[in-house]
Design an enzyme around this catalytic site. Sequence first.
Site, PDB file in Angstrom:
ATOM      1  N   GLN A   1       0.834  -1.202   0.000  1.00 36.00           N
ATOM      2  CA  GLN A   1       0.000   0.000   0.000  1.00 36.00           C
ATOM      3  C   GLN A   1       0.866   1.249   0.000  1.00 36.00           C
ATOM      4  O   GLN A   1       1.919   1.299   0.622  1.00 36.00           O
ATOM      5  CB  GLN A   1      -0.906  -0.023   1.229  1.00 36.00           C
ATOM      6  CG  GLN A   1      -2.154   0.799   1.060  1.00 36.00           C
ATOM      7  CD  GLN A   1      -3.221   0.431   2.075  1.00 36.00           C
ATOM      8  OE1 GLN A   1      -3.255  -0.688   2.564  1.00 36.00           O
ATOM      9  NE2 GLN A   1      -4.075   1.372   2.404  1.00 36.00           N
TER      10      GLN A   1
ATOM     11  N   SER B   1       3.820  -6.458   2.886  1.00 35.93           N
ATOM     12  CA  SER B   1       2.504  -6.376   3.519  1.00 35.93           C
ATOM     13  C   SER B   1       1.444  -6.970   2.589  1.00 35.93           C
ATOM     14  O   SER B   1       1.467  -8.162   2.318  1.00 35.93           O
ATOM     15  CB  SER B   1       2.200  -4.936   3.928  1.00 35.93           C
ATOM     16  OG  SER B   1       1.056  -4.877   4.755  1.00 35.93           O
ATOM     17  N   LEU B   2       0.506  -6.152   2.062  1.00 37.41           N
ATOM     18  CA  LEU B   2      -0.511  -6.730   1.180  1.00 37.41           C
ATOM     19  C   LEU B   2       0.127  -7.387  -0.038  1.00 37.41           C
ATOM     20  O   LEU B   2      -0.456  -8.299  -0.645  1.00 37.41           O
ATOM     21  CB  LEU B   2      -1.533  -5.672   0.739  1.00 37.41           C
ATOM     22  CG  LEU B   2      -1.201  -4.816  -0.494  1.00 37.41           C
ATOM     23  CD1 LEU B   2      -1.674  -5.474  -1.779  1.00 37.41           C
ATOM     24  CD2 LEU B   2      -1.806  -3.451  -0.371  1.00 37.41           C
TER      25      LEU B   2
ATOM     26  N   ARG C   1      -9.698  -7.701   4.341  1.00 29.70           N
ATOM     27  CA  ARG C   1      -8.539  -7.238   5.103  1.00 29.70           C
ATOM     28  C   ARG C   1      -8.524  -5.718   5.192  1.00 29.70           C
ATOM     29  O   ARG C   1      -8.288  -5.131   6.260  1.00 29.70           O
ATOM     30  CB  ARG C   1      -7.255  -7.754   4.445  1.00 29.70           C
ATOM     31  CG  ARG C   1      -5.950  -7.419   5.171  1.00 29.70           C
ATOM     32  CD  ARG C   1      -4.791  -8.046   4.391  1.00 29.70           C
ATOM     33  NE  ARG C   1      -3.498  -7.904   5.044  1.00 29.70           N
ATOM     34  CZ  ARG C   1      -2.624  -6.933   4.790  1.00 29.70           C
ATOM     35  NH1 ARG C   1      -2.930  -5.969   3.912  1.00 29.70           N
ATOM     36  NH2 ARG C   1      -1.450  -6.895   5.403  1.00 29.70           N
TER      37      ARG C   1
ATOM     38  N   HIS D   1      -0.003  -3.112  11.298  1.00 27.56           N
ATOM     39  CA  HIS D   1       1.099  -3.958  11.788  1.00 27.56           C
ATOM     40  C   HIS D   1       1.509  -3.651  13.228  1.00 27.56           C
ATOM     41  O   HIS D   1       2.685  -3.501  13.542  1.00 27.56           O
ATOM     42  CB  HIS D   1       2.308  -3.875  10.842  1.00 27.56           C
ATOM     43  CG  HIS D   1       2.003  -4.370   9.459  1.00 27.56           C
ATOM     44  ND1 HIS D   1       1.750  -5.696   9.196  1.00 27.56           N
ATOM     45  CD2 HIS D   1       1.866  -3.709   8.288  1.00 27.56           C
ATOM     46  CE1 HIS D   1       1.481  -5.829   7.902  1.00 27.56           C
ATOM     47  NE2 HIS D   1       1.534  -4.637   7.332  1.00 27.56           N
TER      48      HIS D   1
ATOM     49  N   GLN E   1       0.703 -11.806  10.320  1.00 28.61           N
ATOM     50  CA  GLN E   1       1.214 -10.614   9.635  1.00 28.61           C
ATOM     51  C   GLN E   1       0.407  -9.350   9.969  1.00 28.61           C
ATOM     52  O   GLN E   1       0.938  -8.242   9.969  1.00 28.61           O
ATOM     53  CB  GLN E   1       1.196 -10.867   8.116  1.00 28.61           C
ATOM     54  CG  GLN E   1       1.871  -9.814   7.277  1.00 28.61           C
ATOM     55  CD  GLN E   1       1.094  -9.533   6.004  1.00 28.61           C
ATOM     56  OE1 GLN E   1      -0.058  -9.128   6.057  1.00 28.61           O
ATOM     57  NE2 GLN E   1       1.748  -9.729   4.877  1.00 28.61           N
TER      58      GLN E   1
END
Length: 308
Positions: free
Chosen positions: A9, A92-93, A117, A201, A250
């Site tokens: 992102q 991440s994503l 998510r 996170h 995660q």
Amino acid sequence: MKAFIFPGQGAQTVGMGKALAEAYPAARAVFDEVDEALGEKLSDLIWNGPIEDLTLTANAQPALMATSLAALRALESQGVKITDAAFVAGHSLGEYSALAAVGSLSIADTARLLRIRGRAMQEAVPVGMGAMAALLGMDFATAAQVAADAAQGEVCQAANDNDPSQVVISGHKAAVERAVALAKERGGKRAMLLPVSAPFHCALMQPAAEAMAKALAEVTFRAPAVPVVANVRAEAVSDPETLRALLIEQVTGSVRWRESVLWMAGQGVSEFWEIGAGKALSGMVKRISREAATRNFGLPEDVQALSA
């Protein structure tokens, strides 16, 4: 030896992937599949904006995955195979994009998971209660200590270990603001709050982790065609059930990107192909491993340059 890496992102821009979709039918098919999976024309938002709507977490996450997979399909139409990579990884994503790329998840399931998510991460913390900040010129151990010292009973932790001089912290807004001030006192080059909509996170994301545990339990995971270097492990994983569990971990865990790149370099990876929007990961890779070569594939000309 190559690794294929997938952006996270922040890389989103209006119009991303449109030229790929126009040039490669296989790339267009990815956007069509994502639109169908979500029951809406996300592709129209990706290509025409507005950027404010595209940047919303629930839109940005599936949009970036779609763009990465479209770029991969364009590469495949030129003879590139996913198995040309020794490893895949995503920030991440981007880890979801990587899992779709290696066949662990279907594109449709990945799009639906990222929509869940994105919403769950946005809804986990009331607006204004959380924050994230980038600490520049500070190594991970020092940044983690600054976060811990600034917490004072609130949540404040190192969220993204991006490269040797950039660590992102996340948590309660007041604690993150204390950490920004403390980082400057302790020799950080710069410390600044980030324009994000939620504190990703960190432990405040626990409600989102629970939502993802439920959603991930309902989809099929297959063995990846190429090992996936997982964010929270910073090493390769191939077991489908372990990959499923790590995606839950995660949500609240640190993105160990610097360690992941170093691990891949240690295995002999000398070339990193960033597949999708932007060039942020390539910049990080160069700061982590100066001898590494990077290439970006987000436009038709990037793909066409391969055959040239």
